[in-house]
Motif scaffolding. Structure first.
Motif, PDB file in Angstrom:
ATOM      1  N   PRO A  71      -2.075  12.009   5.876  1.00 37.03           N
ATOM      2  CA  PRO A  71      -2.517  10.614   5.812  1.00 37.03           C
ATOM      3  C   PRO A  71      -1.408   9.605   6.075  1.00 37.03           C
ATOM      4  CG  PRO A  71      -3.411  11.869   3.960  1.00 37.03           C
ATOM      5  CD  PRO A  71      -2.414  12.759   4.641  1.00 37.03           C
ATOM      6  N   ILE A  72      -0.168   9.907   5.678  1.00 38.09           N
ATOM      7  CA  ILE A  72       0.936   8.967   5.894  1.00 38.09           C
ATOM      8  C   ILE A  72       1.233   8.842   7.380  1.00 38.09           C
ATOM      9  CG2 ILE A  72       3.394   8.549   5.510  1.00 38.09           C
ATOM     10  CD1 ILE A  72       3.115   9.872   2.792  1.00 38.09           C
ATOM     11  N   VAL A  73       1.385   9.976   8.051  1.00 41.63           N
ATOM     12  CA  VAL A  73       1.694   9.980   9.487  1.00 41.63           C
ATOM     13  C   VAL A  73       0.534   9.367  10.272  1.00 41.63           C
ATOM     14  CG1 VAL A  73       2.207  11.439  11.485  1.00 41.63           C
ATOM     15  CG2 VAL A  73       3.210  11.983   9.248  1.00 41.63           C
ATOM     16  N   SER A  74      -0.684   9.745   9.900  1.00 39.27           N
ATOM     17  CA  SER A  74      -1.869   9.218  10.580  1.00 39.27           C
ATOM     18  C   SER A  74      -1.949   7.701  10.428  1.00 39.27           C
ATOM     19  CB  SER A  74      -3.122   9.878   9.996  1.00 39.27           C
ATOM     20  OG  SER A  74      -4.286   9.370  10.596  1.00 39.27           O
ATOM     21  N   SER A  75      -1.650   7.202   9.239  1.00 36.82           N
ATOM     22  CA  SER A  75      -1.692   5.767   8.978  1.00 36.82           C
ATOM     23  C   SER A  75      -0.646   5.027   9.805  1.00 36.82           C
ATOM     24  CB  SER A  75      -1.466   5.509   7.487  1.00 36.82           C
ATOM     25  OG  SER A  75      -1.400   4.137   7.207  1.00 36.82           O
ATOM     26  N   ILE A  76       0.575   5.563   9.853  1.00 38.23           N
ATOM     27  CA  ILE A  76       1.632   4.955  10.661  1.00 38.23           C
ATOM     28  C   ILE A  76       1.211   4.918  12.128  1.00 38.23           C
ATOM     29  CG2 ILE A  76       3.994   5.258  11.524  1.00 38.23           C
ATOM     30  CD1 ILE A  76       4.708   6.416   8.763  1.00 38.23           C
TER      31      ILE A  76
END
Length: 646
Positions: free
Chosen positions: A598-603
């Motif tokens: 979720p962190i990478v996807s959000s960035i």
């Protein structure tokens, strides 16, 4: 992510104390086995304990005597561990062993059973980082090549671009060995981001080289002129990005320094590669560029400036209308401070849902209080049990008995609850790992415990995320102001102007605010690390478009009126800016689509959308501001030498 909290964070200090005082750590995983009897459940418990990397396993037999009929025990206690022939175990998986241990557990329990928890989230993130980065690169490189082929007139130029930046990316990845370890977020984002952000430098240089090849016969002289002409733009572009990323290293939350340092190395290596390696490569093989010329695939953009400038007043009014609501909305977005929920289409996401359907949410939290006063401890436990979202409390006074002195019992019975200095009370909560309910409960527990003791320590996944929330919110203000100050300083030196940096920063910062306001209007939570990083990354990476545009405009403004200069600048530079923005946007959207983290996807989503918004702001709003504020800019720019004719 927890590893990146500062050492003086309350939850980290609590973990250090507990590790010194107690041998048994806090559980970080839950395993559910379906269709088992008590005997079979005990057998599975033994097999789980034998898995390498599993430090401890807790089940019903640790709480009650399972040889006695279960009907005689508390129904709530039994159903927390065993119901409908489903057994639920609490495990602690040792740090660094998450991937190997969860793989072994998956093999043991098979497809029909479930495992979830903080350790599983870590394992999934670590496992997917490498494969997803390769998958993203495999999709991204052909797209970048296609964009570059469409934007050049030689089949070989895109190869030169990618070789020059690719070399610097590989060197940057290799130098990480001297750091020792990097975050999975950095590993996923930094190489692709470095490629997208610094590809501009190579494009600036080779486009200038192509222009001068038409003016002078000697390729060496053409390269010298190209380096001289493009050097200020490349230095300004690299400097804003470099100092913008430097701001990340000032974060208390260590992920900023981890990613910031990696990107700083990357930008510096890319700059050296473009200014040293690329000219050498081009001079050795420029005849390949000559032999592989092709007709332009994209039509001429001449005349587009005239149409854009007809919209200058509406563009300016639009900026005034959206900038304040966007700023206010991005401050009101709801945030996720951890990794967020695992996607439902993954094994990890399905396992979480299966465990919660059968046993509900059960987040452990450990409270450490001074040891010695059993009566006070009993009162505290009773108060904690009354809290709304606390499902159960495990302590010596309610599992054994406050009437039995611990020294009368074997150490194996008491060591879970007491050390030399502390009593350990474990709470099981029915909240999510984070969110308003979870954080409110943490504050209630702290307030309740502080009413009894002067010294208390609280730890657990929720508590860590609560600390993360408090720390990164402070970081946000610091990093944003440092980024703006650093970029402003570079712009002041580059343009020798007071007003131009303000115009450029307003243009790009408005695109950042609009980008970050989207989650508020769509009523979707945003991963805070993504919000924090993108505030810096989008400003540092996309201000290049405004620099390239304004530098060309200033050059033309010396020989023509503001309106004519801006029209010609749009005609000359809109395609180059579009190429850069489309590459950065492609990087973002591919990270968003390919990453299960979720962190990478959000960035990725924020980066992809932010690059497009920055492009629109530079092409539509910046020209309007430059023309409307032309007199102000002339008066506040050193040696502006603007054309005085009509």
């Amino acid at each position: 992510m927890i590893d990146y909290l500062p050492e003086d964070a309350p939850s980290i200090e609590a973990v250090d104390i507990m590790e010194q005082e107690f041998d048994e750590p806090v559980e970080n995983a839950r395993v559910m086995i379906e269709g088992v009897s008590i005997t079979e459940a005990l057998s599975y418990k033994q097999q789980l304990e034998d898995v390498d990397g599993v430090g401890s396993v807790t089940w019903l037999d640790d709480i009650i005597d399972v040889k006695v009929p279960l009907e005689m025990a508390s129904a709530d206690t039994v159903e927390s561990y065993y119901q409908d022939q489903k057994a639920l175990y609490s495990l602690h998986i040792e740090e660094g062993e998450e991937v190997a241990a969860t793989d072994a557990i998956y093999e043991l329990i098979g497809e029909d059973n479930a495992v979830a928890g903080e350790a599983v989230n870590t394992a999934v993130s670590q496992k997917m980082t490498g494969s997803e980065s390769m998958y993203a690169a495999a999709l991204l490189v052909p797209i970048i090549i296609l964009i570059l082929i469409l934007s050049t007139t030689s089949w070989m130029e895109p190869v030169f671009f990618l070789v020059a930046i690719g070399v610097s990316v590989l060197i940057n990845l290799g130098t990480n060995i001297f750091i020792g370890e990097i975050s999975f977020v950095t590993q996923s984002v930094a190489p692709i981001l470095q490629l997208a952000v610094s590809l501009d430098y190579a494009i600036f240089l080779l486009h200038s080289f192509s222009d001068y090849r038409r003016e002078v016969e000697d390729p060496k002289e053409a390269m010298q002129l190209a380096m001289k002409r493009s050097f200020p733009a490349i230095v300004a572009s690299a400097s804003t990005t470099f100092f913008g990323f430097t701001a990340l290293t000032f974060m208390d939350f260590g992920i900023g320094a981890d990613l910031g340092l990696n990107l700083l190395k990357g930008i510096l290596l890319s700059f050296i590669s473009v200014m040293v390696f690329l000219p050498a490569l081009t001079m050795m093989f420029y005849h390949w560029i000559d032999k592989t010329q092709h007709r332009p695939f994209v039509p001429d953009f001449k005349g587009i400036g005239r149409h854009v400038m007809k919209l200058r007043l509406p563009s300016f009014i639009l900026l005034l209308i959206i900038i304040v609501p966007a700023f206010l909305a991005q401050n009101e977005t709801s945030f996720i401070y951890g990794t967020g929920e695992q996607p439902e289409n993954t094994r990890a996401g399905q396992d979480v849902a299966a465990i919660q359907d059968s046993f509900g949410k059960n987040i452990p939290m450990v409270l450490l209080v001074p040891e010695g006063d059993r009566a006070k401890e009993e009162e505290l436990v009773q108060d904690l049990e009354q809290l709304t979202d606390v499902s159960s409390v495990v302590s010596y006074v309610n599992i054994v008995s406050p009437a039995i002195p611990p020294e009368y019992l074997e150490k194996s019975v008491t060591e879970t609850f007491y050390s030399e200095h502390y009593a350990r009370i474990t709470l099981y909560t029915e909240t999510d790992a984070e969110g308003e309910r979870a954080f409110s409960l943490i504050e209630e527990v702290k307030e309740t415990a502080d009413g009894y003791y002067d010294e208390t320590h609280l730890l657990g996944e929720s508590v860590t995320l609560y600390d993360m929330k408090n720390i990164v919110q402070k970081d946000n203000t610091l990093v944003n102001w440092l980024t703006i100050a650093a970029v402003a300083a570079v712009l002041i030196l580059t343009f020798r102007s007071v007003s131009i940096p303000v115009v450029l920063l307003i243009t790009i910062q408005a695109s950042v605010w609009v980008n970050l306001a989207f989650p508020y209007f769509m009523d979707t939570p945003l991963v805070y690390v993504g919000y924090l990083l993108i505030s810096t990354i989008q400003l540092a990476a996309t201000v290049d478009y405004a620099i390239l545009f304004t530098e060309n405009y200033n050059h033309l403004r010396k020989d023509m009126s503001a309106l004519e200069a801006i029209k010609k600048t749009i005609d000359d530079k809109v395609f180059a800016i579009f190429v850069s923005a489309s590459i950065l946007s492609s990087v973002g959207f591919i990270l968003w689509m390919t990453s299960t983290n979720p962190i990478v996807s959000s960035i990725g989503l924020l980066l992809g959308r932010g690059a497009l918004l920055a492009f629109l702001m530079v092409v539509l709003v910046l020209p309007a501001l430059l023309v409307i504020l032309d007199r102000v800019i002339e008066k506040t720019t050193w040696k502006a030498n603007f054309y005085k004719g009509k």
